[in-house]
Write a protein that holds these residues in place. Structure first.
Motif, PDB file in Angstrom:
ATOM      1  N   ARG A 273     -24.601  -5.984  10.888  1.00 44.23           N
ATOM      2  CA  ARG A 273     -23.879  -5.033  11.741  1.00 44.23           C
ATOM      3  C   ARG A 273     -25.069  -3.670  11.869  1.00 44.23           C
ATOM      4  N   VAL A 274     -25.671  -3.540  10.377  1.00 46.14           N
ATOM      5  CA  VAL A 274     -26.426  -2.137  10.397  1.00 46.14           C
ATOM      6  C   VAL A 274     -27.811  -2.464  10.003  1.00 46.14           C
ATOM      7  N   ASP A 275     -28.736  -2.084  11.054  1.00 47.12           N
ATOM      8  CA  ASP A 275     -30.317  -2.106  10.796  1.00 47.12           C
ATOM      9  C   ASP A 275     -30.888  -0.938  10.695  1.00 47.12           C
ATOM     10  N   SER A 280     -30.192   1.187  14.013  1.00 43.53           N
ATOM     11  CA  SER A 280     -29.136   0.843  15.041  1.00 43.53           C
ATOM     12  C   SER A 280     -28.000   0.109  14.447  1.00 43.53           C
ATOM     13  N   VAL A 281     -26.625   0.172  15.061  1.00 43.12           N
ATOM     14  CA  VAL A 281     -25.729  -0.519  14.701  1.00 43.12           C
ATOM     15  C   VAL A 281     -25.381  -1.441  15.675  1.00 43.12           C
ATOM     16  N   ILE A 425     -26.260   6.046   8.796  1.00 47.30           N
ATOM     17  CA  ILE A 425     -26.582   4.579   8.615  1.00 47.30           C
ATOM     18  C   ILE A 425     -27.195   4.317   7.107  1.00 47.30           C
ATOM     19  N   ALA A 426     -28.249   5.354   6.662  1.00 47.33           N
ATOM     20  CA  ALA A 426     -28.230   5.247   5.259  1.00 47.33           C
ATOM     21  C   ALA A 426     -27.384   5.573   4.239  1.00 47.33           C
ATOM     22  N   THR A 557     -23.576  12.526  -0.185  1.00 47.28           N
ATOM     23  CA  THR A 557     -23.936  11.810   1.065  1.00 47.28           C
ATOM     24  C   THR A 557     -23.509  12.396   2.147  1.00 47.28           C
ATOM     25  N   HIS A 558     -23.321  11.569   3.405  1.00 48.98           N
ATOM     26  CA  HIS A 558     -23.049  12.138   4.645  1.00 48.98           C
ATOM     27  C   HIS A 558     -21.738  12.526   4.786  1.00 48.98           C
TER      28      HIS A 558
END
Length: 598
Positions: A273-275, A280-281, A425-426, A557-558
């Protein structure tokens, strides 16, 4: 509520199969258990209040308890206290019929009055007991067992999953309305249960029943039909998890095992699901969903995930609100252009199903965020996003809450109008390893032991950490039986501060070093000034450690991912506190895993 098991074709192993199934349903919460078996023309019943070992002890004293067709039940009390008489199965006056039931029969009192007037005598306080008496009345009128069962079901109003056996008939008759039932299709036997773990050791092939469907299980096989008796073609699905997934794997409790399974569960949620390279998701199952406004509906732990998800959407420019599903179902706001998102671990939560159904009745598009493939909500909603956490046995949700948080991040990134947040995403990519670092290094056990005798616990947080605070308090309440309250940190001074004492630790989620963190540190100072001990859950970017008695660290983190990590620490504090208090951690008193009544 709680658990139903049934089987046909197990021969001399019928009783042991029923008891095994009941043991696999204990996680749903219960206060009594029972079985009924048909064989050699006879019907025999055993049932006891208390835990399953009380029933097993009673069964050992019953040399006559045998049969080739059987049903069993674990009861969570709704009508009448947990007693032997109120335990399922329930029987008719002649003791020829036995019935087990999940749900609530809303018109049971009028049916009971009618039956009593015609001479029927009742032994329990339950709503369920009217069913075998209705079957008995139809049998006496000359109907065959299946027709008599259908006659009885036609009189019922409310929610039910029903299984019925009749003396002299080697079959199980089944009906479903607003309460889950699934068939297990074995090579030589057929099974029936509220949930797959009850029979997963014997087969991985399943058939999910829909509302309004009936099933008949015999030694020759199984069939499913509608209210009119018309046979229905059903898809046989395959369960993709191993029976060992529902074992403790050496952990003292399922809850601890499931806390430690979270790195794997989150990898499963993120997989495909995560690139990160492409930034992108992708949620292909939601490509045709256009989100302009969102109403998230949920209850319990899932409601806290919904509050978290609504904040994510608002931060990304999508108008969103979270609602308690039982309030939404009875007093919904105008749906207009809103997509209604039902968040439910089981996909069977009665309140949340009622909310999504009401939304559909009003013309709204619906989306299910759930863990359970084939669940009612997954089948009924227009769209579904699975959190992929795997089976969760502990009544107190852990890995499924983290899975909901993660899935809602993916959902937001997929549907929000703005650009994808590459930093997020990261952070999501690193989430499993960050969770593992917490599990390896946490001081939560020491915190739990230090404040074991506290009068109450207050959990505070702001923005994304507000629902985490509520969830932390809920975990503490569920498994320690201690008073705990979670609320937005800014509310501390608006009343709750009157309860703060040296015996009321305050657990503060303080993430980052921005304005929200600084304001929360100010709230911490307020309680410190009143001699309340402080436990800070922090990534170390603020100076909250200066005012804390204990610090539980999370990796930097985020902010969106940090709220997931903070929750892991709070789960561990609740677990270790409960363990040191000797609580029934996997099966807390009065609670059920899947709440299938409104």
């Amino acid at each position: 509520m709680c658990g139903i098991i049934g089987c046909v074709g197990c021969g001399d192993g019928t009783l042991s199969t029923l008891l095994h199934g009941l043991s696999k349903l204990e996680y749903r919460g219960y206060d009594s258990a029972g079985v009924a078996l048909v064989g050699d023309g006879s019907l025999r019943v055993a049932k006891k209040a208390g835990k399953l070992d009380a029933l097993e002890a009673a069964v050992e004293e019953r040399a006559d308890l045998a049969g080739t067709v059987g049903i069993g039940h674990t009861r969570w009390s709704t009508h009448g206290p947990p007693t032997d008489d109120n335990a399922h199965p329930h029987q008719d006056c002649t003791k020829r019929v036995a019935v087990v039931h999940n749900g609530i029969i809303e018109n049971y009192q009028s049916l009971r009055d009618e039956l009593a007037e015609s001479g029927h005598e009742f032994d329990s306080d339950t709503d369920t007991e009217v069913v075998p008496h209705l079957v008995e009345a139809s049998l006496e009128a000359g109907r065959d067992p299946e027709a008599a069962f259908r006659d009885a079901v036609a009189r019922l109003e409310g929610s039910f999953a029903l299984a019925c056996v009749v003396e002299g008939t080697e079959a199980v008759f089944v009906a479903r309305n607003d309460s889950p039932l699934v068939l297990g299709i074995g090579d030589d036997a057929t099974y029936l249960a509220s949930d797959v773990p009850a029979f997963r050791e014997f087969t991985d092939r399943v058939v999910y029943l829909e509302d309004g469907e009936f099933a008949r299980l015999t030694a020759d096989g199984w069939s499913v039909s509608d209210v009119d008796g018309t046979l229905r073609e059903k898809t046989v699905d395959t369960v993709d998890w191993d029976p060992e997934d529902t074992g403790k794997s050496g952990y003292d409790h399922f809850m601890l095992k499931e806390i430690h399974e979270q790195p794997r569960a989150l990898r499963q949620c993120l997989q495909g699901r995560v690139d990160e390279l492409g930034g992108s998701v992708t949620l292909e199952e939601l490509d045709d969903l256009d989100l302009e406004r969102a109403h998230l509906v949920a209850a319990g732990t899932s409601y806290h995930a919904a509050v978290y998800g609504a904040q994510l959407l608002r931060d990304d420019g999508v108008p969103a609100q979270a609602f308690l599903s039982h309030e939404y179902a009875t007093s919904p706001p105008p749906t207009e252009d809103a997509t209604v998102i039902g968040v439910s671990q089981s996909g069977e939560t009665a309140d949340t199903l009622a909310a999504t159904r009401e939304a559909q009745r009003r013309g709204a598009e619906t989306l299910a965020v759930t863990n359970t493939v084939g669940s009612t909500m997954a089948r009924e909603c227009d769209h579904v996003c699975y959190i992929r956490s795997g089976p969760e046995i502990g009544v107190a949700a852990t890995k499924t809450f983290a899975g909901q948080q993660t899935a809602l991040n993916l959902l937001t990134q997929h549907l929000s109008p703005g650009p994808v947040d590459r930093d997020l995403i990261a952070a999501l990519r690193d989430l499993p390893s960050d969770v593992q670092a917490i599990l390896d290094e946490t001081d939560a056990e020491a915190v739990g032991e230090t404040y074991l005798d506290s009068d109450a616990y207050f959990f505070i947080g702001r923005a994304l950490n507000y629902p985490v605070a509520m969830e932390g308090a809920l975990k503490m309440k569920e498994i320690t039986y201690k008073h705990a309250e979670g609320f937005a940190a800014g509310e501390l001074k608006h009343g709750t501060l009157a309860l703060v004492t040296p015996d009321t630790p305050v657990i503060a989620n303080v993430i980052g070093d921005g304005e929200l963190a600084r304001k929360t540190v100010g709230n911490v100072k307020e309680v410190e000034a009143r001699d309340a001990p402080v436990v800070a859950v922090t990534d170390g970017q603020s100076d909250v450690e200066r005012y804390a008695n204990h610090v539980l660290e999370v990796p930097e983190t985020h902010p969106r991912a940090a709220a997931i990590l903070a929750n892991i620490q709070l789960q561990l504090v609740a677990y270790h506190t409960a363990a040191k208090l000797g609580r029934s951690i996997d099966k807390p008193r009065n609670l059920a895993k899947s709440v299938t009544v409104e």
